[in-house]
Motif scaffolding. Structure first.
Motif, short mmCIF file in Angstrom:
data_model
loop_
_atom_site.label_atom_id
_atom_site.label_comp_id
_atom_site.label_asym_id
_atom_site.label_seq_id
_atom_site.Cartn_x
_atom_site.Cartn_y
_atom_site.Cartn_z
N VAL A 173 3.01 71.48 -4.91
CA VAL A 173 3.32 70.01 -4.00
C VAL A 173 2.02 69.61 -3.50
O VAL A 173 1.67 70.26 -2.70
N LEU A 174 1.32 68.59 -3.93
CA LEU A 174 0.01 68.03 -3.40
C LEU A 174 0.65 66.85 -2.57
O LEU A 174 1.47 65.81 -2.89
N ALA A 175 0.25 66.79 -0.99
CA ALA A 175 0.78 66.05 -0.09
C ALA A 175 -0.30 65.51 0.70
O ALA A 175 -0.17 65.74 1.99
N MET A 176 -1.45 65.43 0.55
CA MET A 176 -2.77 65.08 1.30
C MET A 176 -3.13 63.78 1.93
O MET A 176 -4.19 63.68 2.32
N GLY A 177 -2.21 62.88 1.85
CA GLY A 177 -2.56 61.55 2.33
C GLY A 177 -3.29 60.57 1.26
O GLY A 177 -3.82 61.07 0.30
N GLY A 178 -3.72 59.59 2.01
CA GLY A 178 -4.62 58.65 1.19
C GLY A 178 -6.12 58.69 1.51
O GLY A 178 -6.31 60.09 1.59
N ALA A 179 -6.77 57.69 1.74
CA ALA A 179 -8.23 57.92 2.10
C ALA A 179 -8.48 56.89 3.45
O ALA A 179 -9.56 56.58 3.40
N SER A 180 -7.55 56.81 4.11
CA SER A 180 -8.02 55.86 5.57
C SER A 180 -7.81 56.88 6.63
O SER A 180 -7.08 58.13 6.64
N TRP A 181 -8.54 56.98 7.74
CA TRP A 181 -8.52 57.71 8.98
C TRP A 181 -8.91 59.12 8.60
O TRP A 181 -8.12 60.18 8.85
N SER A 182 -9.99 59.45 8.04
CA SER A 182 -10.41 60.60 7.54
C SER A 182 -10.39 61.57 8.72
O SER A 182 -10.40 62.83 8.53
N ARG A 183 -10.87 60.99 9.97
CA ARG A 183 -10.94 61.96 11.11
C ARG A 183 -9.48 62.84 11.39
O ARG A 183 -9.27 63.84 11.95
N LEU A 184 -8.47 62.18 10.79
CA LEU A 184 -7.07 62.85 10.89
C LEU A 184 -6.63 63.69 9.84
O LEU A 184 -5.56 64.19 9.75
N GLY A 185 -7.64 63.56 8.85
CA GLY A 185 -7.16 64.70 7.85
C GLY A 185 -7.43 63.92 6.42
O GLY A 185 -7.25 64.52 5.34
N ALA A 186 -6.90 62.52 6.42
CA ALA A 186 -6.64 61.79 4.89
C ALA A 186 -8.19 61.26 4.62
O ALA A 186 -8.65 60.24 4.82
N THR A 187 -8.73 62.12 3.71
CA THR A 187 -10.30 62.02 3.15
C THR A 187 -10.24 61.51 1.81
O THR A 187 -11.15 60.71 1.39
N GLY A 188 -9.12 61.60 1.09
CA GLY A 188 -9.07 61.29 -0.38
C GLY A 188 -9.90 62.25 -1.29
O GLY A 188 -10.40 61.87 -2.59
N ALA A 189 -10.66 63.38 -0.71
CA ALA A 189 -11.42 64.26 -1.33
C ALA A 189 -10.58 64.84 -2.62
O ALA A 189 -11.19 65.36 -3.51
N TRP A 190 -9.42 64.76 -2.70
CA TRP A 190 -8.70 65.40 -3.69
C TRP A 190 -8.62 64.55 -4.88
O TRP A 190 -8.46 65.18 -6.04
N ALA A 191 -9.09 63.60 -4.90
CA ALA A 191 -9.23 62.68 -6.06
C ALA A 191 -10.21 63.14 -6.93
O ALA A 191 -9.98 63.41 -8.25
N LEU A 192 -11.24 63.99 -6.65
CA LEU A 192 -12.19 64.38 -7.82
C LEU A 192 -11.49 65.75 -8.50
O LEU A 192 -11.89 65.47 -9.86
N PRO A 193 -11.15 66.56 -7.81
CA PRO A 193 -10.46 67.73 -8.70
C PRO A 193 -9.51 67.05 -9.64
O PRO A 193 -9.06 67.72 -10.74
N LEU A 194 -8.73 65.86 -9.03
CA LEU A 194 -7.50 65.55 -10.04
C LEU A 194 -8.09 64.86 -11.18
O LEU A 194 -7.34 64.99 -12.03
N ARG A 195 -9.18 63.87 -10.96
CA ARG A 195 -9.90 63.13 -12.03
C ARG A 195 -10.32 64.39 -13.12
O ARG A 195 -10.18 64.00 -14.39
N ASP A 196 -11.00 65.41 -12.42
CA ASP A 196 -11.41 66.34 -13.26
C ASP A 196 -10.30 67.09 -14.33
O ASP A 196 -10.52 67.69 -15.50
N ALA A 197 -9.14 67.10 -13.55
CA ALA A 197 -7.90 67.51 -14.38
C ALA A 197 -7.16 66.66 -15.35
O ALA A 197 -6.20 67.07 -16.01
N GLY A 198 -7.76 65.54 -15.42
CA GLY A 198 -7.23 64.34 -16.33
C GLY A 198 -6.14 63.64 -15.91
O GLY A 198 -5.46 62.80 -16.29
N VAL A 199 -6.08 63.50 -14.50
CA VAL A 199 -5.08 62.64 -13.69
C VAL A 199 -5.64 61.12 -13.66
O VAL A 199 -6.69 61.11 -13.06
#
Length: 400
Positions: free
Chosen positions: A164-190
């Protein structure tokens, strides 16, 4: 004799916010061996930050009105939100030892207001259920289907039956929600909708005289941008306009609509015209507005900032007070927004929130492409989607 005892299926939850922790709870309750991984040194940082001003866990209101807050995403979210609605969220929090109260607007809070007591009780329950929590484990993608993490002990592979992926959005990166997960998901065809700020403040280029009003609240105003309307308050800050009333209509600004303020929403335009027709005498216009209309200093300052020179005609001034156009410089940056629009499109997941492009991988929380105003909707939907994804992930892992 053949044994009927098999090792427990293994699941990993990546992201330890409300959605991830709820998914882990459901998976553990179903009998899975669950590991939760988060790239920060501690968990649920955004939840704790939200709790500093009072942890608003849900909104107690009629079901249709609650669903309508999710606008274009209410269709796919409806069965998920109905399965874990506001009363269910309250019951869950009470099971964790939290006494709750409902405010006059329907917002539901723990009586202690803070998030930390609820989080401590929740983590203790997860620990009792055997959930293993790993911090400083940053997910980097997959290696032949196995999740890979960058950890303090080097790169680690974690073979599991379901994710289960639950890494948040892309705001407040200092709290952990960086949106960096988008790259590997796009590479996977999502298919992923671009990120955009939601519940965001408005940038303003103030003139020098507004500095005296930084920190002042514009109370009891009406706000409108496109189809989005709000009745609430805004705060004048050095950076612009912020606050719940602004956040509710910020989507309209993002879509390109103007922002209009009603500075006196409890009075009609006709009534204001009648009052403003009275002679001003030697009073300054500011004093006249303050005494005649009970308009406070902050509202007068904003009125003059936006529309100086003010019209002398009573009807024209009344019209301006009821529909003040706000000249602004757009929304504040994405990283300052309370939440994020965009993310994994609902077309990219099935009814159980499993990625169509990656069977056995489910998505929850703000990673999905939905948005809602503040006021209990955000946390409530994160909990509901986490619960839904966790239940369906457990069922998928245990299929024969």
């Amino acid at each position: 004799m053949t044994s009927n005892i098999f090792p427990a299926r293994r699941g990993v939850v990546i992201g330890a916010g409300p959605a991830g922790l709820m998914a882990a709870e459901m998976m553990a309750a179903a009998g899975l061996s669950v590991t939760v991984c988060d790239h920060k040194p501690s968990v649920a940082r955004k939840l704790l930050m939200a709790g500093k001003s009072g942890l608003n866990i849900t909104k107690a209101e009629e079901r249709t009105k609650f669903l309508n807050a999710f606008t274009t995403a209410k269709g796919p979210l409806e069965p998920i939100l109905n399965s874990f609605d506001a009363p269910a969220v309250q019951g869950w929090a009470e099971e964790l030892g939290q006494n709750l109260f409902t405010g006059t607007t329907g917002r539901v809070f723990p009586t202690v207001m803070k998030a930390s007591p609820l989080l401590r009780a929740w983590l203790a329950r997860l620990s009792d259920e055997g959930v293993d929590l790993k911090t400083r484990w940053r997910w980097t993608g997959w290696d032949d289907g196995t999740p890979v993490f960058d950890t303090p002990d080097g790169m680690q592979h974690l073979p599991v039956d379901v994710t289960v992926l639950a890494m948040g959005g892309a705001s407040w990166s200092r709290l952990g929600a960086t949106g960096a997960w988008a790259l590997p998901l796009r590479d996977a065809g999502v298919d992923i909708a671009p990120f955009a700020p939601a519940n965001a403040g408005i940038a303003m280029k103030w003139s020098a005289h507004m500095g005296a009003h930084f920190g002042a609240a514009l109370k009891g105003i009406g706000l409108k941008s496109g189809t989005y309307r709000s009745r609430g308050e805004a705060v004048i800050s050095a950076r612009g306009l912020e606050g719940g009333g602004i956040y509710t209509v910020s989507r309209g600004l993002r879509e390109g609509h103007p922002l209009m303020l009603d500075l006196l929403p409890d009075q009609t335009r006709e009534a204001l015209t009648e009052k403003l027709a009275k002679p001003r005498g030697k009073m300054s216009l500011a004093n006249y507005l303050r005494k005649t209309l009970k308009l406070d200093v902050a509202k007068i300052a904003l009125l003059q900032e936006m529309a100086r020179p003010l019209p002398g005609d009573a009807a024209d001034l009344a019209k301006l007070l009821k529909a003040l156009p706000v000249k602004h410089a757009g929304l504040r940056p994405l990283d300052e927004a309370i939440s994020t629009a965009g993310g994994v499109k609902f077309d990219a997941v099935d009814d159980g929130l499993m990625l169509r492009a990656r069977p056995g991988v489910f998505v929850a929380g703000e990673m999905l492409d939905w948005e809602a105003p503040t006021g209990g909707y955000l946390i409530s939907a994160c909990l509901a989607t986490g619960r839904w994804a966790g239940q369906h992930a457990a069922a998928w892992a245990q299929r024969d």
